[in-house]
Design an enzyme around this catalytic site. Sequence first.
Site, PDB file in Angstrom:
ATOM      1  N   PRO A 118      -6.473 -27.001   7.559  1.00 49.09           N
ATOM      2  CA  PRO A 118      -4.710 -26.965   7.477  1.00 49.09           C
ATOM      3  C   PRO A 118      -4.205 -25.964   7.549  1.00 49.09           C
ATOM      4  O   PRO A 118      -3.768 -25.289   6.965  1.00 49.09           O
ATOM      5  CB  PRO A 118      -4.615 -27.384   5.744  1.00 49.09           C
ATOM      6  CG  PRO A 118      -6.023 -26.649   5.327  1.00 49.09           C
ATOM      7  CD  PRO A 118      -7.125 -27.088   6.249  1.00 49.09           C
ATOM      8  N   CYS A 119      -4.212 -25.604   9.155  1.00 55.22           N
ATOM      9  CA  CYS A 119      -3.257 -24.786   9.645  1.00 55.22           C
ATOM     10  C   CYS A 119      -1.847 -24.617   9.240  1.00 55.22           C
ATOM     11  O   CYS A 119      -0.932 -23.521   9.318  1.00 55.22           O
ATOM     12  CB  CYS A 119      -3.303 -24.340  11.089  1.00 55.22           C
ATOM     13  SG  CYS A 119      -3.028 -25.720  12.165  1.00 55.22           S
TER      14      CYS A 119
END
Length: 366
Positions: free
Chosen positions: A320-321
């Site tokens: 989850p950047c």
Amino acid sequence: MNATLPLLPPRDEMIAAMLSSDASYEGVFFTAVVTTRIFCRPTCTARKPLPSNVVFFATAGEAQEAGFRACLRCRPLELEGECPNWLRPLIDALEADPNRRWTLADIEHYGIAPARVRAWFKQRFGTTFSEYTRARRLGLALDRLKSGTGIDDVAMDSGFESVSGFRDAFQKTLGVAPGKASECKVLYYRHLTTPLGSMLAMAEASGVVLLEFRDRPALPKELDDLRHNYRYAAVPGDHAHLRTLEDQLSRYFSGSLTAFGVPICAPGSAFDKSVWLALSAIPYGAIRTYAQLAQAIGRPTAVRAVAGANGRNRLAILLPCHRVVASDGGLGGYGGGMARKAFLLKIERQKAASENNESKTKEAST
């Protein structure tokens, strides 16, 4: 520290996205025209309305509740890229027998014009139906070659009229000669439909290797990197990891899944992998700054390098950047587009807040 998460992007931003048919806003908002009482996707190909005649909604349901009808051209009630009903019988037949060599007469047997099928595949996959099915056959052929089956047998079973024709097609599509199949790693890919637009997913035996929005500018470079530096050959096809991913993505967007369990495989440098590992540790509904991420991997002065590794992440949403924001509370960057980043953070925050409230209610009642 909180990132600003409006329900909708600023009006000027949405107007610009509508006028340019910006696909990165797919699912982020819907355009409704007050003079026609019709609502559309941001990417609708119909003549653009005057901005003064437009109102925006966060969901198709809100537009319907306000009395607007769905556009018959862009079909905003359907997920972008979803297989249409008229094509479903052909797709089901293809999945049932992927080694079949299709002719125009075969397609017409299903009551579908070959030109219509060609146009849909060209728009959806950037390739024709014939090219797509040939690549499917070659992917299965590669598996058989790697298991030790002879080239002649594989060529005949794969629908090719000659071994030389098979060799040429294999080399052109997969980048290696059939005799060197053992040196090649297979990546099976599918295009998945999501509320934020179509995504490209790729997987091998170890796990999902790539999940990206199809319009991400860096996608071609990522594919070249996998092909040239990691010896992958990408072919369309089915895989258990892709089926699991499709199911989990659907539950994620519906709010019923907060942690992905599908295996992933993320080839990269030792530094990149350390950043991606730290990404995976950011809880659902939470955010971190790039500086905090650098601190988490024990490299507090490597903020720029951490941001670069973040940008090289090939597994959107899974790693989850989108949960990494700027130190001033702004959203920062995102390869899939800032509107999508805001949307992802919004649905996670809303779900996390709802679960937190439910937990407090239960505690108060006991």
